[in-house]
Design an enzyme around this catalytic site. Sequence first.
Site, short mmCIF file in Angstrom:
data_model
loop_
_atom_site.label_atom_id
_atom_site.label_comp_id
_atom_site.label_asym_id
_atom_site.label_seq_id
_atom_site.Cartn_x
_atom_site.Cartn_y
_atom_site.Cartn_z
N ASP A 41 0.83 -1.21 0.00
CA ASP A 41 0.00 0.00 0.00
C ASP A 41 0.87 1.26 0.00
O ASP A 41 2.03 1.25 0.38
CB ASP A 41 -0.92 0.01 1.21
CG ASP A 41 -2.27 -0.63 0.92
OD1 ASP A 41 -2.53 -0.95 -0.24
OD2 ASP A 41 -3.06 -0.80 1.87
N LYS A 63 -3.13 3.16 -2.60
CA LYS A 63 -4.51 3.58 -2.40
C LYS A 63 -4.49 4.71 -1.39
O LYS A 63 -4.22 4.52 -0.22
CB LYS A 63 -5.39 2.44 -1.88
CG LYS A 63 -5.49 1.26 -2.83
CD LYS A 63 -6.58 0.30 -2.42
CE LYS A 63 -7.95 0.84 -2.73
NZ LYS A 63 -8.20 1.01 -4.16
N MET A 184 -9.26 9.43 8.23
CA MET A 184 -9.62 9.98 6.92
C MET A 184 -10.70 11.05 7.04
O MET A 184 -11.63 11.11 6.23
CB MET A 184 -10.08 8.85 5.98
CG MET A 184 -9.00 7.80 5.73
SD MET A 184 -9.62 6.32 4.89
CE MET A 184 -10.38 5.44 6.29
#
Length: 266
Positions: A41, A63, A184
């Site tokens: 990742d 990502k 996030m």
Amino acid sequence: MKIQPQHLGTCTLVGAGPGDPDLLTLKAVKAIHAATVLFVDDLVNDAILGYARPAARIVHVGKRGGCKSTPQAFIEKLMITAVREGEHVVRLKGGDPFIFGRGGEEVEHLREAGIECTVVNGITAGLAAVTSLNVPLTHRDHAQGVVFVTGHAKTGAGAAEAPTDWRALAATARDARLTLVIYMGVSGVGHIQDELLHGLPGDTPVAVIQHASLPQQRHIATTLARLKAGIAEAALASPSIIVVGDVLRGLVAAGTEGANRDRFGT
């Protein structure tokens, strides 16, 4: 025709932790070293790849929110193909594979393909972030529990029926004395702040930690009423963790300083 198990390789989902290589578990290091191919990742520290064997193939499948990303279905297809070719696959993810790492989705798709995998936990960024400030997530006097929640819910086909009910979550956090750890959440911080203020007072302590555990870590300590403004003034961006709750009150009392700081109540 279904391939017989003896022809399959192996698959391990490994949590790379928040970034600091010293926070890897021994089991994670062993799995990384045993891999013949690693699907990595975007948020995994390059230094962690130093534990891979020189002959291992490293495939970056980044990502990251707001950036061009490798489609999830394509990542899963690569993993399944590699296992069927006899590779020892490690899917290397930032934090923990099962906390906002899509590990659950990947395990489901691998199982549907007849492949069982092993999961190696990693230290999740939400824990590492507050620990770096010497702040607990729970405390007998301030917080009886903790909620990990994403500020960037899935949209489109297959999404949840409704977005996160921040007002209800705020009321629950207030009544049950919970710490909120928001992943996030920076891109939608204005909406999150407005909704949380329907259930939590404006002077509720908040911390925002960017690049948790890394040398470039920065943070602010502020209040819920100043959350969006504090992030803008400090120019914090993703990846950042937002922590909300009374466990943070001691952060200012102790005089803790970060690269950036916004005092409570200002």
